[in-house]
Structures are given as structure tokens and as C-alpha cells.
Design an enzyme around this catalytic site. Structure first.
Site, PDB file in Angstrom:
ATOM      1  N   ASP A 170      44.836 -53.710 -36.235  1.00  0.00           N
ATOM      2  CA  ASP A 170      44.552 -55.085 -35.843  1.00  0.00           C
ATOM      3  C   ASP A 170      45.638 -55.710 -35.005  1.00  0.00           C
ATOM      4  O   ASP A 170      46.820 -55.521 -35.250  1.00  0.00           O
ATOM      5  CB  ASP A 170      44.324 -55.950 -37.083  1.00  0.00           C
ATOM      6  CG  ASP A 170      42.962 -55.697 -37.695  1.00  0.00           C
ATOM      7  OD1 ASP A 170      41.970 -55.823 -36.948  1.00  0.00           O
ATOM      8  OD2 ASP A 170      42.895 -55.339 -38.879  1.00  0.00           O
ATOM      9  N   GLU A 187      30.331 -60.057 -39.975  1.00  0.00           N
ATOM     10  CA  GLU A 187      31.341 -59.136 -40.502  1.00  0.00           C
ATOM     11  C   GLU A 187      32.400 -59.968 -41.200  1.00  0.00           C
ATOM     12  O   GLU A 187      32.842 -60.989 -40.668  1.00  0.00           O
ATOM     13  CB  GLU A 187      32.007 -58.361 -39.362  1.00  0.00           C
ATOM     14  CG  GLU A 187      31.164 -57.238 -38.815  1.00  0.00           C
ATOM     15  CD  GLU A 187      31.911 -56.466 -37.729  1.00  0.00           C
ATOM     16  OE1 GLU A 187      33.138 -56.590 -37.641  1.00  0.00           O
ATOM     17  OE2 GLU A 187      31.236 -55.761 -36.968  1.00  0.00           O
TER      18      GLU A 187
END
Lengths: 267, 411
Positions: A61, A50
Site C-alpha cells: 500500500d 471493498e
């Protein structure tokens, strides 16, 4: 129908009796060249890569990936660089399936169609968009399918039963289960047993889909989750880059070691 | 582009995807927040039809917030300028000193009904944080406020109030260390704690439901104003201009919402954004200075961003206007031509502050000082039959350090 590179990667791992190891690193962290070298190097042991395209207001995040993202942007990262990185990466022999992960505004500004055309051209196999949930992602997911790119649906502990069914129905060959209520890189606050319990509930709704677990997975926790189809490690790798830079060490070799270590723990 | 409908609150004129005008707003959120947002949506729709809830809201607005806030004529300023009549709706008289108290109160009432024990919120100028901490204390909720490290320094008086109210302040040191980062950090916190905490977004921004709850709450301002205007003038004047500063846009929406059904000819709505320091390119004016449609904090709106979609840093003397995005409601109002948007520099706002405080017993904070700058500029173009009302939505107490420093230089 032939299997997609992503499905093929899962199949190979299943045959080896282990989950697929998915890594997450941020494109351009800490430079364009270094991030490419990292991808090339960790390909030895990772099954699917990824790559995050960094955004400066990431609402999903945690600290580690934020640090990586800010570092990459500060070093001049532009969205078009990601295609260049992947094109170059594709030239190596043992290249693995690539999944892009990021926030919708970047795709929106680039233009959905243009973005997907570039993805196709550079050999990207899948896309995760953190802030484009189902059903808002229906149109974009269809566009991905047309280009034979997997749109990866996310599921979380808050996703209701009814919703799980609907999302799974609209999903492509891979889905991503968020282990807990957290941003990326949080400490595991529920037991691996509980995570797998939730995981199995989702898996049961459609066994043909490859379902991975991510968020909070490190070398310490990964082996306890190895009955899943795949496991994603991201923040720990980003943290290792930060540490390597601080200690003036080469992040490429350090990450290679770390990914090898992760693989050993699930083999 | 759909047009604005009459007799329906603007906050309800979105489609099934939560978009106003087919493209502004929506729910661009991580999967984890889908359920909490849906639950909040259901609860809010239930509560706004619940007579007891409305009674409770009105009770606290009247007896705790101090509704209605006064509408006063600025006679000296009007005479000095010699143009249109200038009035001020002194919303800063509300408990705590700014309009943020309405949203904070409603959110706490909702959090109580939802059975939540914690409430978290973002703040820029510190007013949203101060009010949320006040309301949390009043209603017995534990409170956490996310605030940019830069704002903590420049809005010291509000920071002290937040602490005094027993809330925890979480300094945000990522990015530009201002409101935009505080909102991001607050949303991240909610992603991780949505099972126990209620989130209050400090303005009419964020995922659809937060735009709605905030707009629903600040509408109190125009509910009062409409009555006060009828009392003062007998009817809504033939030429009325409602001028309000716009950061996220919560006070402007609240100030205008009950006037949506009047023609533009009769009631003109003017929104004033922050242009930043005189020669700065880092303005916070996405509506009036060419922001492009994009996604920020869960909603689509005009945004100060680069070609890649990275959010630009903004700069303004006013922490409350220092935000690169804006409410989807204002994007919709701009695109339909219903409201007009302009911007004022730091210097213009300071000059306006000086002039207003010279002539009137009023102490508008730096945010409404931007609105006063436009009001002063435009008032001279009109005659006495034009009525300009400025929403003086915040008190300058929080700005005392900045004002002391900057006004000395201005001389």
C-alpha cells in the site's frame, strides 16, 4: 446455478452499459462508526464495496491507504470489529456486495476457518489477500469457495502468460488486474490505452470472469478505462477522508459526493 | 516438523513452497513481485553453479572485502573470567566494518549479471546500507537506501558514510521509524520499480530467495572459521560454543552454517537476541521471548505481534537487532533444537562492551556486545577445555554517540 451477489452486481452494470464502480475504504477509518456511515452513504452510488482491514506493516500500500490504516489502528481497530461493521451495514435496504481486502497475517492469526465462518455470518461476499498469491492461496481459496465466498485472484503487468492462464483457471467469479507496477495510489505511469491492452489479453483467456482494474484510478482517469468490467477507486477516497478531517468537514458527505462524481464519469 | 539433513546447506532445505520445516519462510508477496522473485531465483540458482561467478565472488571477498578476517584469542578476558577460553572472530575487520559486506557484494554481482542499473536496500544499524552503497559504488550501480528516521538519528556515522558513497538515503517516517518500516518501504519501492531496480534485503529475512542469497553470502564467515579452527586447534574442539547476536540473523547463520553437521554436544550454537532496556516490555526477541508464528515482510517466522496480527513496536539500544521478526532459518534451528536462543538487555550489552574493551584491543558494536554479554555470563560455568568463540560482527565506530552518552551514566 444462481449468480453470486458479486456476479449479479456486474450483470446489472453490464445491462446498464457501464462498468461496475468498486470503492475501497479502510474499516475503522477514522472511527468504527464513521466508517460504517461512509459505507452506508456511498452505497447509493457504488456497486461493490471493498473494505480494508488495516495492518501496520502493509507492503503493497501507498501513502494514502497507509495513513488510513494507521489512523484506524490508532483509534482502536480490532479484526473482530470488521464483522460487526459489516453486520450492521447489511441491515440497510440498498446494501451492496462486500469484499474484504487485507494481509494474510491477520487471517492467519485469527484462524482461517474461524475467519471464514465469521465472514459468512456477517455477510461478506468476497476476499482479497494482498500477500497470498497463487499458488500459495490454493487451499485458502478452496475454503472460501466452500463457504460461497469469492476468493479474488490478483493479476499484474508482471504476470506471465502461462501464469495468467493458470490463475484464471483457479479463479472464482471475479479477478483483479493491477494496472501498473506500483503500490496502491501511485500516479498512473502508463497510458490507459496500454492498461486496457493488457487487460484485454487477460479478459480473452476467460470472458466469463468479471475482471476489474485497480491502482492509480481517480476521477481524472476513470472515464478512460470504462470499457472494463469494473473499476476500483481506493486511495483517492482515503485521501479525501484525510482532507476532510484536516478541514474539519464531514467525510461522509464528502465521500458521497466524490463517489457520485466517479459514477457520473463512467455512466 | 522435518529434521535437519546433513551434507546439504540449510538454505536449501526448504520445500517447493519455499518453507523450512514446512512452516517457516515461503513467499507471501504481492502478485507483482512473483515474477521478479522467480527471475532472481532462477538467476541465483544458475550463478551459484557457475565457476566464473564463484571465482569472481572469491576474488572480491579476498581482494576487496579482505578475507579471511582474523580469529583471535581474548587472553586477558579469559584470564580475568577464569573459565572457558574466549575467542573472537573479528568479522568487523572486513572492509566497511561489518559482515553486511558479504551480502552486499554478492547482491551487486547478481544485479550486474541481471543487467540492473539500480540497487535498493534497507538498513537498521546502517551497516547494511553502508556496505550496499560501498559495493554499489565499486560495481558502478546507482543506489538508494531506506532507513528509519529514528535510526538515521542514532547511527549518524554510518549515515554519513552512505552519503559519502554517493547513495541516496530515503528517511522512513511511518510506524516506529526503525528497521521494520525501512524494510516495508524498501519492498514497496521494489513493487513499483521491479522492472529497473534490484532489491537487496539486508538480512536473512524476506521472501525465500533473499534468505537464501544472504545466507549463501555470509557463509563465508564459517568457511574461514572452520579452517582457522583447524589451524589453531588441529581439529574442531570437543566442546565448542559459537555465540552470535541475532536480529534478522544473517551473521549468526553465516557464523554457524559450516558447523551444522557437527553434533550439538560438540558444537553448541547460541543466538543472542535483544531484550531491550531492563524494564521494557518492548523487546526484539521473538525466538527467546515467546514470539508467535506469523507473516512479516513476505515470510513466515516467529514475530513480536499482538493477538490481531499487528506487528509490535520493538525497542533496543542496538539498531541492528531492533527488529520484530527473525530469519526463518533461525526459527527452523530453534524448533529442531539445533541452536539455543537467549536474550540480553541494553544494560548487559553495555556492561559487556565495557569489560571487553577494558581487557582487549577490540571494539565490538552494540550488536555483538549482546553476544559478548552471554559469552561472559556462560564462560565462568566452564573450564579451559571449553572454547567459546564470539562473532564480533560489527565495529562500534557507528555507536560512538550512544556509547559516550550511556557509558557515562553506567558509571
Amino acid at each position: 446455478m444462481s449468480l453470486s451477489p458479486i456476479s449479479l452486481a456486474f450483470k446489472k452494470c453490464r445491462e446498464m452499459g457501464r462498468p461496475a464502480l468498486l470503492t475501497f475504504t479502510v474499516a475503522g477509518d477514522n472511527t468504527k462508526k464513521k466508517s460504517l456511515d461512509i459505507l452506508k452513504s456511498i452505497s447509493e452510488n457504488a456497486d461493490i464495496l471493498e473494505i480494508g482491514f488495516p495492518h501496520n506493516t502493509p507492503i503493497g500500500d501507498g501513502g494514502q491507504i497507509q495513513t488510513s490504516s494507521y489512523r484506524s489502528i490508532k483509534n482502536g481497530f480490532k479484526v473482530r470489529d470488521i464483522f460487526q461493521i459489516v453486520r450492521k451495514y447489511r441491515k440497510i435496504k440498498n446494501s451492496k456486495p462486500i469484499i474484504l481486502m487485507g494481509y494474510y497475517n491477520m487471517i492467519f492469526q485469527y484462524g482461517e476457518n474461524k475467519f471464514l465462518t465469521q465472514c459468512k455470518k456477517s455477510g461478506i461476499n468476497g476476499i482479497i489477500v494482498v500477500d497470498l498469491p497463487w499458488p500459495e492461496n490454493k487451499i485458502f481459496a478452496k475454503k472460501c469457495k466452500k463457504k460461497k465466498i469469492s476468493f479474488i485472484q490478483l493479476l499484474s503487468p508482471t504476470t506471465s502468460k502461462v501464469r495468467i492462464k493458470k490463475i484464471m483457471k483457479d479463479s472464482h467469479d471475479m479477478c483483479y488486474y493491477i494496472s501498473m507496477l506500483s503500490t496502491t495510489g501511485g500516479k498512473l505511469k502508463i497510458s490507459p490505452k496500454k492498461i486496457l491492452e493488457n487487460y484485454n489479453k487477460i479478459k480473452k483467456t476467460n470472458k466469463s470472469k468479471n475482471l476489474v482494474i485497480g491502482f492509480g484510478i481517480t476521477n481524472k482517469t476513470i472515464s478512460s478505462l470504462k470499457s472494463a468490467d469494473g473499476l476500483v477507486v481506493g486511495s483517492q477516497l482515503c485521501k479525501e477522508i484525510t482532507k476532510s478531517i484536516k478541514k474539519r468537514q464531514n467525510p461522509v458527505t464528502n465521500l458521497n459526493k466524490m463517489v457520485l462524481n466517479l459514477k457520473r464519469r463512467i455512466s | 516438523m522435518t529434521s535437519i539433513k546433513k551434507n546439504i546447506p540449510l538454505i536449501d532445505q526448504h520445500d517447493k513452497n519455499g518453507l523450512w520445516g514446512g512452516k517457516f519462510g515461503g513467499n507471501f508477496i504481492p502478485e507483482t513481485l512473483k515474477k521478479p522473485v522467480e527471475d532472481l531465483n532462477n538467476l541465483f540458482e544458475k550463478l551459484r553453479k557457475d565457476k566464473n561467478f564463484i571465482k569472481e565472488r572469491d576474488y572480491y571477498f579476498k581482494n576487496w572485502v579482505g578475507a579471511p578476517t582474523p580469529l583471535i584469542k581474548l587472553e586477558n578476558l579469559t584470564n580475568h573470567l577464569g573459565g572457558a577460553q574466549i575467542w573472537a572472530k573479528v568479522v568487523s575487520e572486513a572492509n566497511g566494518g561489518a559482515h553486511k559486506i558479504y551480502n552486499a557484494t554478492v547482491h551487486c554481482l547478481i544485479a550486474k549479471r541481471a543487467g540492473k542499473k539500480y540497487i535498493v536496500g534497507d538498513t537498521g544499524a546502517g551497516y547494511a546500507g553502508k556496505m550496499l552503497s560501498m559495493a554499489a559504488k565499486k560495481f558502478g550501480l546507482k543506489c538508494k537506501i531506506f532507513m528509519g528516521a529514528k535510526d538515521i538519528k542514532r547511527q549518524r556515522p554510518n549515515v554519513e558514510s552512505i552519503r559519502k558513497n554517493g547513495a541516496t538515503i530515503v528517511p522512513v517516517t511511518s510506524g516506529s521509524q526503525t528497521l521494520v518500516d525501512a524494510v516495508s518501504e524498501c519492498m514497496r519501492y521494489w513493487v513499483s520499480n521491479c522492472d529497473t531496480a534490484h532489491m537487496c534485503v539486508g538480512s536473512t529475512v524476506g521472501p525465500n530467495i533473499f534468505v537464501k542469497i544472504c545466507g549463501y553470502s555470509t557463509t563465508q564467515i564459517s568457511r574461514e572459521l572452520l579452517k582457522q579452527i583447524e589451524y589453531e586447534f588441529g581439529e574442531v574442539p570437543k566442546k565448542l560454543k559459537l555465540i552470535n547476536c541475532v536480529g534478522g540473523g544473517s551473521s549468526a547463520y553465516g557464523f554457524w552454517s559450516k558447523f551444522m553437521d557437527f553434533s550439538k554436544k560438540q558444537v553448541e550454537m547460541i543466538g543472542v537476541e535483544a531484550a531491550g532496556p531492563k524494564d521494557s516490555k518492548l523487546h526484539a526477541a521473538p525466538l527467546s521471548r515467546g514470539g508467535k508464528l506469523g507473516i512479516l515482510h513476505g515470510a513466515a517466522s516467529y514475530i513480536c505481534q499482538d493477538r490481531d496480527g499487528q506487528i509490535k513496536e520493538t525497542e533496543s539500544i542496538s539498531a541492528g537487532l531492533d527488529y520484530p521478526g527473525v530469519s526463518p532459518l533461525h526459527c527452523f534451528l530453534k524448533d529442531t533444537g539445533k541452536a539455543r536462543y537467549t536474550s540480553e538487555t541494553d544494560e548487559a550489552a553495555l556492561k559487556a562492551y565495557k569489560l571487553v574493551t577494558k581487557f582487549e584491543n577490540l571494539n565490538p558494536s552494540l550488536e555483538p556486545s549482546h553476544a559478548f554479554a552471554t559469552a561472559i555470563r556462560e564462560a565462568v560455568k566452564y573450564s579451559r577445555d571449553t572454547v567459546i568463540i564470539v562473532n564480533s560482527c560489527g565495529d562500534a565506530q557507528k555507536d560512538k554517540d550512544i556509547l559516550k552518552k550511556r557509558l557515562r551514566k553506567l558509571k
